[in-house]
Design a protein around this motif. Structure first.
Motif, short mmCIF file in Angstrom:
data_model
loop_
_atom_site.label_atom_id
_atom_site.label_comp_id
_atom_site.label_asym_id
_atom_site.label_seq_id
_atom_site.Cartn_x
_atom_site.Cartn_y
_atom_site.Cartn_z
N LYS A 62 0.83 -1.21 0.00
CA LYS A 62 0.00 0.00 0.00
C LYS A 62 0.86 1.26 0.00
O LYS A 62 0.57 2.23 -0.72
CB LYS A 62 -0.92 -0.01 1.21
N ALA A 63 1.93 1.25 0.82
CA ALA A 63 2.80 2.42 0.88
C ALA A 63 3.51 2.66 -0.45
O ALA A 63 3.63 3.81 -0.91
CB ALA A 63 3.83 2.25 1.99
N THR A 64 3.95 1.59 -1.11
CA THR A 64 4.63 1.74 -2.39
C THR A 64 3.69 2.32 -3.45
O THR A 64 4.08 3.19 -4.23
CB THR A 64 5.17 0.37 -2.85
N ARG A 65 2.45 1.85 -3.49
CA ARG A 65 1.49 2.36 -4.48
C ARG A 65 1.12 3.81 -4.17
O ARG A 65 0.95 4.61 -5.09
CB ARG A 65 0.25 1.47 -4.48
N ASN A 66 0.99 4.14 -2.90
CA ASN A 66 0.70 5.53 -2.55
C ASN A 66 1.85 6.45 -2.95
O ASN A 66 1.64 7.57 -3.43
CB ASN A 66 0.43 5.65 -1.05
N MET A 67 3.07 5.97 -2.76
CA MET A 67 4.23 6.78 -3.16
C MET A 67 4.27 6.97 -4.66
O MET A 67 4.61 8.05 -5.15
CB MET A 67 5.52 6.10 -2.68
N GLN A 68 3.91 5.95 -5.43
CA GLN A 68 3.86 6.09 -6.88
C GLN A 68 2.81 7.11 -7.30
O GLN A 68 3.05 7.92 -8.19
CB GLN A 68 3.55 4.73 -7.52
N ALA A 69 1.65 7.08 -6.63
CA ALA A 69 0.58 8.02 -6.98
C ALA A 69 0.93 9.46 -6.60
O ALA A 69 0.47 10.41 -7.24
CB ALA A 69 -0.71 7.60 -6.29
N LEU A 70 1.76 9.62 -5.56
CA LEU A 70 2.10 10.97 -5.07
C LEU A 70 3.29 11.58 -5.79
O LEU A 70 3.59 12.77 -5.56
CB LEU A 70 2.39 10.92 -3.57
N GLN A 71 3.96 10.83 -6.64
CA GLN A 71 5.17 11.34 -7.27
C GLN A 71 4.94 12.62 -8.07
O GLN A 71 5.73 13.57 -7.97
CB GLN A 71 5.78 10.26 -8.16
N PRO A 72 3.87 12.74 -8.88
CA PRO A 72 3.66 14.01 -9.60
C PRO A 72 3.49 15.20 -8.66
O PRO A 72 4.02 16.29 -8.91
CB PRO A 72 2.39 13.75 -10.41
N LYS A 73 2.73 15.02 -7.56
CA LYS A 73 2.54 16.12 -6.61
C LYS A 73 3.84 16.45 -5.89
O LYS A 73 4.14 17.63 -5.64
CB LYS A 73 1.46 15.74 -5.60
N MET A 74 4.61 15.43 -5.55
CA MET A 74 5.89 15.67 -4.88
C MET A 74 6.84 16.43 -5.80
O MET A 74 7.56 17.34 -5.36
CB MET A 74 6.50 14.34 -4.45
N LYS A 75 6.84 16.08 -7.06
CA LYS A 75 7.69 16.79 -8.02
C LYS A 75 7.28 18.24 -8.17
O LYS A 75 8.13 19.14 -8.27
CB LYS A 75 7.64 16.07 -9.37
N ALA A 76 5.96 18.49 -8.15
CA ALA A 76 5.47 19.88 -8.26
C ALA A 76 5.90 20.69 -7.03
O ALA A 76 6.28 21.87 -7.16
CB ALA A 76 3.96 19.87 -8.39
N ILE A 77 5.85 20.08 -5.85
CA ILE A 77 6.28 20.78 -4.63
C ILE A 77 7.77 21.09 -4.69
O ILE A 77 8.21 22.18 -4.32
CB ILE A 77 5.94 19.93 -3.39
N GLN A 78 8.57 20.15 -5.17
CA GLN A 78 10.01 20.37 -5.26
C GLN A 78 10.34 21.50 -6.23
O GLN A 78 11.25 22.29 -5.97
CB GLN A 78 10.69 19.07 -5.69
N GLU A 79 9.64 21.58 -7.34
CA GLU A 79 9.90 22.65 -8.30
C GLU A 79 9.40 24.00 -7.79
O GLU A 79 10.01 25.03 -8.07
CB GLU A 79 9.22 22.31 -9.63
N ARG A 80 8.31 23.97 -7.04
CA ARG A 80 7.75 25.24 -6.55
C ARG A 80 8.60 25.84 -5.44
O ARG A 80 8.76 27.06 -5.36
CB ARG A 80 6.33 24.99 -6.05
N TYR A 81 9.14 24.99 -4.57
CA TYR A 81 9.92 25.48 -3.42
C TYR A 81 11.36 25.01 -3.52
O TYR A 81 11.96 24.59 -2.53
CB TYR A 81 9.29 24.99 -2.11
N LYS A 82 11.92 25.06 -4.70
CA LYS A 82 13.29 24.58 -4.87
C LYS A 82 14.31 25.43 -4.12
O LYS A 82 15.38 24.95 -3.74
CB LYS A 82 13.65 24.55 -6.36
N SER A 83 14.00 26.69 -3.88
CA SER A 83 14.93 27.57 -3.16
C SER A 83 14.68 27.62 -1.66
O SER A 83 15.45 28.25 -0.92
CB SER A 83 14.84 28.99 -3.74
N ASP A 84 13.62 26.98 -1.20
CA ASP A 84 13.27 26.98 0.22
C ASP A 84 13.11 25.53 0.68
O ASP A 84 12.03 24.94 0.59
CB ASP A 84 11.98 27.77 0.44
N LYS A 85 14.20 24.94 1.17
CA LYS A 85 14.19 23.53 1.56
C LYS A 85 13.29 23.29 2.77
O LYS A 85 12.62 22.24 2.85
CB LYS A 85 15.62 23.07 1.89
#
Length: 432
Positions: A62-85
């Motif tokens: 379940k955790a692996t599938r949830n992580m796969q589904a969240l990857q697009p959102k996680m990538k968007a957060i990383q690009e949006r706050y790339k200068s603020d870790k």
């Protein structure tokens, strides 16, 4: 490795006790000092541990599938706050909390299994040294030292010296051949497990960095196991090879029975379910009903595999219901046939020579139409001039010289119009 194993010495007593209990069982069948008795005791220990870890394995899926589904959102957060870790970490934790996902859940089986692995390593190291450990007294230690698996003592290693191997009553060649084969099998099983996960049980519609990480692990893990395997005793190699084979079989079962949505495995699963429905005319299994119920509930959010499954049911004359069952439906067949209406064919593309020939033919047709129209107009004018004069019309007097000239010009003009209408125009391709 010995230092790490000593940290888990608190669990060596239960591990040694379990091994001894299985040894009593297999010793009564194969003999207490045989490699089969001690080797099967280690295999049984693995099976017992992996059965106890099944609930954690379910959480891992379940955790692996949830992580796969969240990857697009996680990538968007990383690009949006790339200068603020710091803000990036806060948003990530917020996302995990909202979706109920724990990134560590995918590592739970390995983390939970590690203490047993190091405890077994600690037990086998003491057996190789001839020391008592846990519930293993000196007689059991000596019996385990004399046990050989295909000619290799269970406490020997690939990197042992000839003297150490000879002290255990074996040859270095036998030990290295057996350990090399087991290391290759251990690495190959790890690679195949990861490969079938990546090739069949991954949502292909979502391209994320997570997939690239999994591909890297597919090649890195076998290399790590091969390097570490040369320092493992034969008994530990038996343990790790058994747990890899168990993981591979467990993964195959999950791929066949509970595939990831959007993966090739899901497509194969739904096609098998479709054949079963068309053959029996109903859905028999409760688990299959739950699958169909979930697909129906998705509505327009279904993936390509699920839409193909619903379409296949409709073509076969079935309609999926909200409770997971199917019913016969003629409307579903009509709808499926309507969906499958042939597409409008595009006109064939013509070559340059064909287009030029068509243009010339069109020009000739236009010219012929112009000639016909001109001829019709001239014929109408001639008929009007040749019409008989009525009695009310006064006869003209004998024209004078000037009148004769005017009449001559009029007749000449009429004749010219007549001749002009009857003439065929020049070809459009002529220069003049």
């Amino acid at each position: 490795m010995d230092t790490i194993a000593s940290l888990f010495s608190f669990i060596t007593w239960p591990v040694s006790w379990v091994i001894v209990q299985f040894h009593k069982l297999y010793g009564a069948v194969f003999g207490p000092d045989t490699g089969w008795a001690w080797g099967l005791s280690i295999v049984s220990l693995v099976v017992l541990i992996r059965i106890a870890l099944i609930p954690l394995f379910v959480k891992q899926i379940k955790a692996t599938r949830n992580m796969q589904a969240l990857q697009p959102k996680m990538k968007a957060i990383q690009e949006r706050y790339k200068s603020d870790k710091q803000r990036q970490s806060e948003e990530m934790m917020k996302l995990y909390k909202e979706t109920g996902t724990n990134p560590l859940s995918s590592c739970l089986p390995i983390l939970a299994q590690s203490p047993f692995f190091f405890a077994l390593y600690h037990v086998l190291s003491n057996i190789a040294s001839g020391k008592e450990i846990g519930v293993l007294n000196q007689d059991l230690v000596n019996s385990a030292r004399e046990a050989h698996i295909f000619g290799a003592p269970i406490a020997s290693k690939f990197m042992d010296s000839p003297e150490a191997v000879a002290a255990l009553g074996a040859s270095l060649t036998d030990v290295r051949i057996v350990t090399a084969i087991m290391i290759v099998l251990m690495s190959a099983s790890q690679f195949f497990t990861q490969r079938q996960l990546m090739m069949k049980n991954v949502d292909l519609s979502v391209k994320t960095p997570y997939m690239q990480q999994q591909k890297m692990l597919m090649y890195i893990f076998p290399v790590i196991f091969a390097v570490m395997g040369i320092n493992f005793p034969v008994g530990v190699l038996v343990y790790w090879l058994t747990t890899n084979v168990w993981t591979m079989g467990q993964q195959m079962y999950v791929i066949n029975q509970n595939p990831t949505p959007g993966s090739k495995a899901q497509d194969s699963y739904l096609q098998r379910l479709l054949k079963s429905v068309t053959h029996h005319g109903e859905i028999r299994s409760r688990r299959h009903k739950a699958v169909v119920k979930a697909i129906v509930a998705k509505g327009s959010d279904r993936n390509e595999n699920e839409r193909r499954f619903i379409g296949g049911l409709a073509k076969a004359g079935f309609a999926a219901q909200a409770d997971g069952t199917v019913v016969k439906s003629d409307a579903a067949v009509a709808e499926a046939e309507g969906i499958a209406a042939p597409k409008r064919q595009q006109p064939k593309r013509q070559s340059k020579a064909q287009r030029q020939a068509g243009g010339q033919q069109a020009k000739h047709d236009e010219a012929d139409e112009a000639v016909v129209e001109t001829a019709e107009e001239s014929a109408g004018e001639t008929a009007q001039d040749a019409a008989p004069k009525t009695s009310l019309e006064k006869k003209p007097e004998t024209p004078a010289k000037g009148g004769a000239q005017a009449g001559g010009r009029s007749r000449a003009s009429s004749g010219n119009r007549q001749r002009k209408g009857q003439q065929r125009p020049k070809h459009p391709s002529s220069k003049k």
